[in-house]
Design a protein around this motif. Sequence first.
Motif, PDB file in Angstrom:
ATOM      1  N   THR A  40       0.825  -1.354  -0.040  1.00  0.00           N
ATOM      2  CA  THR A  40      -0.039   0.026   0.059  1.00  0.00           C
ATOM      3  C   THR A  40       0.854   1.323  -0.154  1.00  0.00           C
ATOM      4  N   ARG A  41       2.014   1.176   0.835  1.00  0.00           N
ATOM      5  CA  ARG A  41       2.875   2.211   0.585  1.00  0.00           C
ATOM      6  C   ARG A  41       4.195   1.883   0.406  1.00  0.00           C
ATOM      7  N   PHE A  42       5.160   2.690  -0.451  1.00  0.00           N
ATOM      8  CA  PHE A  42       6.457   2.507  -0.323  1.00  0.00           C
ATOM      9  C   PHE A  42       7.177   3.685  -0.473  1.00  0.00           C
ATOM     10  N   GLY A  43       8.139   4.091   0.718  1.00  0.00           N
ATOM     11  CA  GLY A  43       8.601   5.277   0.821  1.00  0.00           C
ATOM     12  C   GLY A  43       9.055   5.393   2.223  1.00  0.00           C
ATOM     13  N   PRO A  44       9.035   6.817   2.803  1.00  0.00           N
ATOM     14  CA  PRO A  44       9.470   6.887   3.892  1.00  0.00           C
ATOM     15  C   PRO A  44       8.389   7.198   4.892  1.00  0.00           C
ATOM     16  N   PHE A  45       8.472   6.535   6.029  1.00  0.00           N
ATOM     17  CA  PHE A  45       7.287   6.667   7.025  1.00  0.00           C
ATOM     18  C   PHE A  45       7.529   7.648   8.246  1.00  0.00           C
ATOM     19  N   LEU A  46       6.904   8.598   8.360  1.00  0.00           N
ATOM     20  CA  LEU A  46       7.090   9.521   9.205  1.00  0.00           C
ATOM     21  C   LEU A  46       6.699   9.671  10.650  1.00  0.00           C
ATOM     22  N   ASP A  47       7.206  10.117  11.528  1.00  0.00           N
ATOM     23  CA  ASP A  47       6.955  10.254  12.873  1.00  0.00           C
ATOM     24  C   ASP A  47       6.464  11.882  13.191  1.00  0.00           C
ATOM     25  N   ALA A  48       5.065  11.809  13.269  1.00  0.00           N
ATOM     26  CA  ALA A  48       4.604  13.276  13.480  1.00  0.00           C
ATOM     27  C   ALA A  48       5.221  13.783  14.636  1.00  0.00           C
ATOM     28  N   ALA A  49       5.527  13.133  15.686  1.00  0.00           N
ATOM     29  CA  ALA A  49       5.961  13.520  16.826  1.00  0.00           C
ATOM     30  C   ALA A  49       7.094  14.466  16.842  1.00  0.00           C
ATOM     31  N   ALA A  50       8.132  13.486  16.208  1.00  0.00           N
ATOM     32  CA  ALA A  50       9.482  14.119  15.791  1.00  0.00           C
ATOM     33  C   ALA A  50       9.351  15.376  14.918  1.00  0.00           C
ATOM     34  N   MET A  51       8.537  15.840  14.450  1.00  0.00           N
ATOM     35  CA  MET A  51       8.277  17.077  13.660  1.00  0.00           C
ATOM     36  C   MET A  51       7.669  17.985  14.217  1.00  0.00           C
ATOM     37  N   GLY A  52       7.236  17.513  15.675  1.00  0.00           N
ATOM     38  CA  GLY A  52       6.531  18.561  16.247  1.00  0.00           C
ATOM     39  C   GLY A  52       5.228  18.543  16.238  1.00  0.00           C
ATOM     40  N   GLY A  53       4.684  17.633  15.439  1.00  0.00           N
ATOM     41  CA  GLY A  53       3.399  17.110  15.368  1.00  0.00           C
ATOM     42  C   GLY A  53       2.952  16.204  16.495  1.00  0.00           C
ATOM     43  N   ALA A  54       1.636  15.479  16.115  1.00  0.00           N
ATOM     44  CA  ALA A  54       0.966  14.728  17.030  1.00  0.00           C
ATOM     45  C   ALA A  54       0.201  13.524  16.176  1.00  0.00           C
ATOM     46  N   PHE A  55       0.163  12.396  16.814  1.00  0.00           N
ATOM     47  CA  PHE A  55      -0.796  11.321  16.632  1.00  0.00           C
ATOM     48  C   PHE A  55      -1.620  11.407  17.889  1.00  0.00           C
ATOM     49  N   CYS A  56      -3.105  10.778  17.351  1.00  0.00           N
ATOM     50  CA  CYS A  56      -3.907  10.390  18.562  1.00  0.00           C
ATOM     51  C   CYS A  56      -4.854   9.390  18.010  1.00  0.00           C
ATOM     52  N   LEU A  57      -4.997   8.285  18.841  1.00  0.00           N
ATOM     53  CA  LEU A  57      -6.055   7.224  18.195  1.00  0.00           C
ATOM     54  C   LEU A  57      -7.230   7.945  18.782  1.00  0.00           C
ATOM     55  N   CYS A  58      -8.328   7.694  17.949  1.00  0.00           N
ATOM     56  CA  CYS A  58      -9.748   8.251  18.673  1.00  0.00           C
ATOM     57  C   CYS A  58     -10.704   7.173  18.337  1.00  0.00           C
ATOM     58  N   ALA A  59     -11.830   7.264  18.931  1.00  0.00           N
ATOM     59  CA  ALA A  59     -13.111   6.300  18.729  1.00  0.00           C
ATOM     60  C   ALA A  59     -14.354   7.002  18.953  1.00  0.00           C
ATOM     61  N   LEU A  60     -15.300   6.478  18.264  1.00  0.00           N
ATOM     62  CA  LEU A  60     -16.569   6.674  18.291  1.00  0.00           C
ATOM     63  C   LEU A  60     -17.684   5.608  18.161  1.00  0.00           C
ATOM     64  N   SER A  61     -18.780   5.774  18.557  1.00  0.00           N
ATOM     65  CA  SER A  61     -19.890   4.894  18.487  1.00  0.00           C
ATOM     66  C   SER A  61     -20.920   5.488  17.373  1.00  0.00           C
ATOM     67  N   ALA A  62     -20.930   4.657  16.101  1.00  0.00           N
ATOM     68  CA  ALA A  62     -21.632   5.396  15.274  1.00  0.00           C
ATOM     69  C   ALA A  62     -22.874   4.445  15.167  1.00  0.00           C
ATOM     70  N   PRO A  63     -24.002   5.345  15.059  1.00  0.00           N
ATOM     71  CA  PRO A  63     -25.322   4.408  14.932  1.00  0.00           C
ATOM     72  C   PRO A  63     -25.285   3.551  13.530  1.00  0.00           C
TER      73      PRO A  63
END
Lengths: 163, 159
Positions: free
Chosen positions: B63-86
């Motif tokens: 699905t991807r070929f190339g560099p994998f980035l770390d958002a945190a190392a660039m001053g960015g952020a990741f966050c796992l989120c969840a919701l309940s969709a009817p």
Amino acid sequence: MSSLDSIDRSIIEAAQAGLAITPCPYAEIAKSVGIGEADVIVRLGHLMERGVVRRIGVAPNHYALGLIANGMTVWDIEDEVASEVGREVGALPFVTHCYLRPRALPSWPYNLFAMVHGTTRDEVETKRREIALLAGPACRACDVLYSKRILKKTGLRLSGNGG
Amino acid sequence: MMSRHHLAASIGLDDLDRRIINVLQEGFPLVTSPFAAVAAKIGIPESELIARLQRLAETGVVTRFGPFLDAAAMGGAFCLCALSAPADRFEEIAGIVNGFPQVAHNYEREHALNMWFVLATESPEEIDSTALRIEQATGLAVLRFPKLEEFFIGFRVAA
């Protein structure tokens, strides 16, 4: 994005959609950024040392590989030992991602997340039991959330509007 | 249920394809002719490696070929989120969530919390503002599970 200079950023923007599958992919990036190929290679090396680029390589589609059972196993581990258990679980060869996260009480008591892939759900359940053994009595509850469908998968993208 | 090898055979994956995927999950060298280096390691011609990877990418096995980035190392952020969709609004909600460029991955899972997505942003503040915008757009609570600690991240699966 202050830690990246404009050339680093241009390299990442050029590379993140995918490297060219041609004999000299870094030369292709160099051409589009307007610097030398050697500069691209050196800068990508520095970005890897700094951890901005975690790795260069492929991400396979798990389903296409036959890994059609994808379980996010979640665990309520006593806080005092959660880091220690997390390290042990994360070291298991079949765990691809492992994180300690905050609980969302009362509905969500789990603080340790470990992703497990398998060719069948039985295989995932077997692996889940191995994790349970490792966690021992520190584990108060657990669950597994199987994925039904990938709704989106693009990875992190830098927007093109500068730092 | 199809066996793993049946499924793989149906899209024409052979042992060499699997080896290529495994080797390229480990990393891709930073040299002028990286495919030549990897091909030598595997013991095949460079042209065959390139042709096979092109095919794996075209068929979606890779699905991807190339560099994998770390958002945190660039001053960015990741966050796992969840919701309940009817159930009767699931597709609508998926469309709304996927429409946010900050949503990097989104999975449907079997649970009351049936939609799990990762926000990847260029600043930590943008995690909260994006989650709030998703709550406003969907009318649903977005639970946030930022990582507190990360253990060994192999990311690799045996092909």
